[in-house]
Design an enzyme around this catalytic site. Structure first.
Site, short mmCIF file in Angstrom:
data_model
loop_
_atom_site.label_atom_id
_atom_site.label_comp_id
_atom_site.label_asym_id
_atom_site.label_seq_id
_atom_site.Cartn_x
_atom_site.Cartn_y
_atom_site.Cartn_z
N ARG A 86 -40.82 -50.62 88.99
CA ARG A 86 -42.13 -51.10 88.54
C ARG A 86 -43.27 -50.52 89.37
O ARG A 86 -44.29 -50.09 88.83
CB ARG A 86 -42.18 -52.64 88.58
CG ARG A 86 -43.53 -53.22 88.13
CD ARG A 86 -43.55 -54.73 88.13
NE ARG A 86 -43.30 -55.31 89.43
CZ ARG A 86 -44.21 -55.45 90.39
NH1 ARG A 86 -45.45 -55.07 90.21
NH2 ARG A 86 -43.88 -55.99 91.55
N ASP A 111 -34.67 -65.52 98.32
CA ASP A 111 -33.32 -65.03 98.07
C ASP A 111 -33.42 -63.91 97.02
O ASP A 111 -33.86 -64.17 95.89
CB ASP A 111 -32.47 -66.20 97.54
CG ASP A 111 -31.02 -65.82 97.38
OD1 ASP A 111 -30.74 -64.65 97.09
OD2 ASP A 111 -30.18 -66.72 97.55
N TYR A 153 -17.50 -57.39 99.66
CA TYR A 153 -18.46 -56.55 100.38
C TYR A 153 -18.29 -55.08 99.98
O TYR A 153 -19.24 -54.43 99.57
CB TYR A 153 -18.22 -56.74 101.88
CG TYR A 153 -19.19 -56.02 102.78
CD1 TYR A 153 -20.53 -56.40 102.86
CD2 TYR A 153 -18.77 -54.94 103.57
CE1 TYR A 153 -21.41 -55.75 103.70
CE2 TYR A 153 -19.64 -54.28 104.42
CZ TYR A 153 -20.96 -54.68 104.49
OH TYR A 153 -21.84 -54.03 105.32
N ARG A 171 -18.40 -60.20 114.73
CA ARG A 171 -17.93 -58.82 114.77
C ARG A 171 -17.42 -58.51 116.18
O ARG A 171 -17.68 -59.24 117.13
CB ARG A 171 -19.06 -57.86 114.37
CG ARG A 171 -19.22 -57.82 112.88
CD ARG A 171 -20.37 -56.94 112.43
NE ARG A 171 -21.65 -57.64 112.47
CZ ARG A 171 -22.78 -57.17 111.96
NH1 ARG A 171 -22.79 -56.00 111.37
NH2 ARG A 171 -23.91 -57.86 112.02
#
Ligand code: NAD
Ligand code: UDP
Ligand code: UDP
Length: 346
Positions: A131, A83, A170, A211
């Site tokens: 990094r 995650d 969102y 959707r």
């Protein structure tokens, strides 16, 4: 099963899609967050076939292993179940940051997680890019324009977004992701690209994705009522997934660093779209019904793609007719699997 055991025991070679051989200098290690999702998995296919090393990072919130399982075991492919809200330490030359639910019912189901993914998750990926010195492409969205007052939408339009509405997790999440990208670019010299992706469709959308394309096709294939939300006069412009992937690759390779709209400018009302799909499914007996409108549903959406044309030399190639036909064929297959597996989609 016999075949699978034979492959495992090494008696039969595993068959992968054809992969180009790239020399050590040309081959890049590419991290794709959300690579087990709809768009990500198509991008992974192209990157793998070009001969790059690909690391997919996904928590399977809306994606599936099945979308990339044809690469399992390939020496250039790695899958990490992770995650991105939590830090991630891997090495990469390029990052495509796609991890985020994209379908309104999915992101509204867990708005807090959606914001965390797009803010904390994006900070982590920008920190990683910083990094390792990798170029990072952020998958933004046409939703940053909200319910637009300018039509079609150029990148210079700042948008019209309700910050506390049901879509805010969102829309605002992606707006912050863009702000983060340019803050890291300015302050930390991270090399960023931002794609504002417009509605995209194609094979590997989940049957219960929610959707409009998957809903209408599934309804038409089963002769169910095609459910138009509101009066159906709202518009969208649909891009086939292979065109989107070409655009993302072009943007990553380009020196243009400002946001770029990637979408297909052919615009239809949702009512027209229902009829187009119905007519593409032979013998479809579905009726089209209008219903309650969705809160804060953007009324018009169409990309102005002049920037992509000028700087990426990109424009979509696949017509709506052709793209929908391929997508309908895919959903037909999915339906037969559903029946096969006891009405379980997986
Ligand atoms: P999708 O839901 O199929 O894929 C998203 C992937 O991200 C999934 O595999 C999911 O499991 C993964 N994911 C979500 N949260 C995560 C987390 N916290 N950590 C790790 N993985 C996580 O959606 P998609 O249509 O493939 O969209 C991909 C990207 O493109 C998204 O960022 C989306 O916002 C953007 N986008 C898509 C569209 C479209 O029409 N498809 C339009 C605009 C923008
Ligand atoms: N980060 C990460 N992977 C890395 C480098 C950083 O996940 O390879 C995370 C890190 O945990 C931090 C975030 O990215 O929370 C932002 O990194 P940055 O270097 O900007 O910030 P700092 O480490 O100084 O907080
Ligand atoms: N829509 C619809 N019926 C459905 C699903 C969606 O009429 O079953 C409408 C929805 O209200 C919106 C448009 O289709 O106006 C596109 O919706 P989608 O969820 O695909 O994506 P959005 O562009 O809103 O993010």
């Amino acid at each position: 099963l016999e075949k699978k055991i034979a492959i495992l025991e090494g008696r039969m070679p595993q068959k992968y899609p054809e992969v180009k051989f790239l020399g050590y200098k040309e081959r890049r290690r590419i991290l794709v967050t959300g690579g087990a999702g709809f768009v990500g998995s198509h991008l992974v296919d192209i990157l793998m076939m070009k001969g790059h090393e690909v690391i997919v990072v996904d928590n399977f919130f809306t994606g599936r292993k099945r979308n990339v399982e044809h690469w399992f075991g390939h020496r250039n492919f790695e899958m990490i179940h992770h995650d991105i809200v939590n830090p991630l330490y891997v090495e990469a030359d390029e990052i495509y940051h796609l991890a985020s639910p994209a379908s309104p019912p999915h992101y509204m189901q867990n708005p807090v997680k959606t914001i965390k993914t797009n803010t904390l998750g994006t900070i982590n990926m920008l920190g990683l890019a910083r990094r390792v010195g990798a170029r990072i492409l952020i998958a933004s969205t046409s939703e940053v324009y909200g319910d637009p007052l300018v039509h079609p939408q150029p990148e210079s339009y700042w948008g019209h977004v309700n910050p506390i509405g049901p879509r805010a997790c969102y829309d605002e999440g992606k707006r912050v992701a863009e702000t983060l990208a340019y803050s890291y670019a300015k302050q930390e010299k991270v090399d960023v690209r931002v794609a504002r992706i417009f509605n995209t469709y194609g094979p590997r959308m989940h049957v219960s994705d929610g959707r409009v394309v998957s809903n209408f096709i599934m309804q038409a294939l089963q002769n169910l009522t095609i459910t138009v939300y509101g009066n159906g006069k709202q518009t969208r412009s649909f891009c086939y997934v292979s065109d989107l992937v070409d655009g993302l690759l072009g943007l990553m390779a380009s020196s243009y660093t400002l946001p770029v709209n990637i979408g297909n400018p052919v615009e239809h009302t949702i009512e027209e779209f229902a009829m187009i799909i119905k007519n593409l499914v032979p013998g479809c007996r579905s009726t089209v019904a209008t219903g309650a409108a969705v809160e804060d549903d953007p009324q018009r959406r169409r990309p102005d793609i002049a920037v992509a044309e000028a700087h990426l030399h990109w424009k979509p190639k696949v017509s709506l007719q052709e793209g929908l036909q391929r997508t309908i064929d895919y959903f037909k297959e999915e339906l037969s699997r559903t029946t096969l597996y006891n009405n379980q989609t997986y």
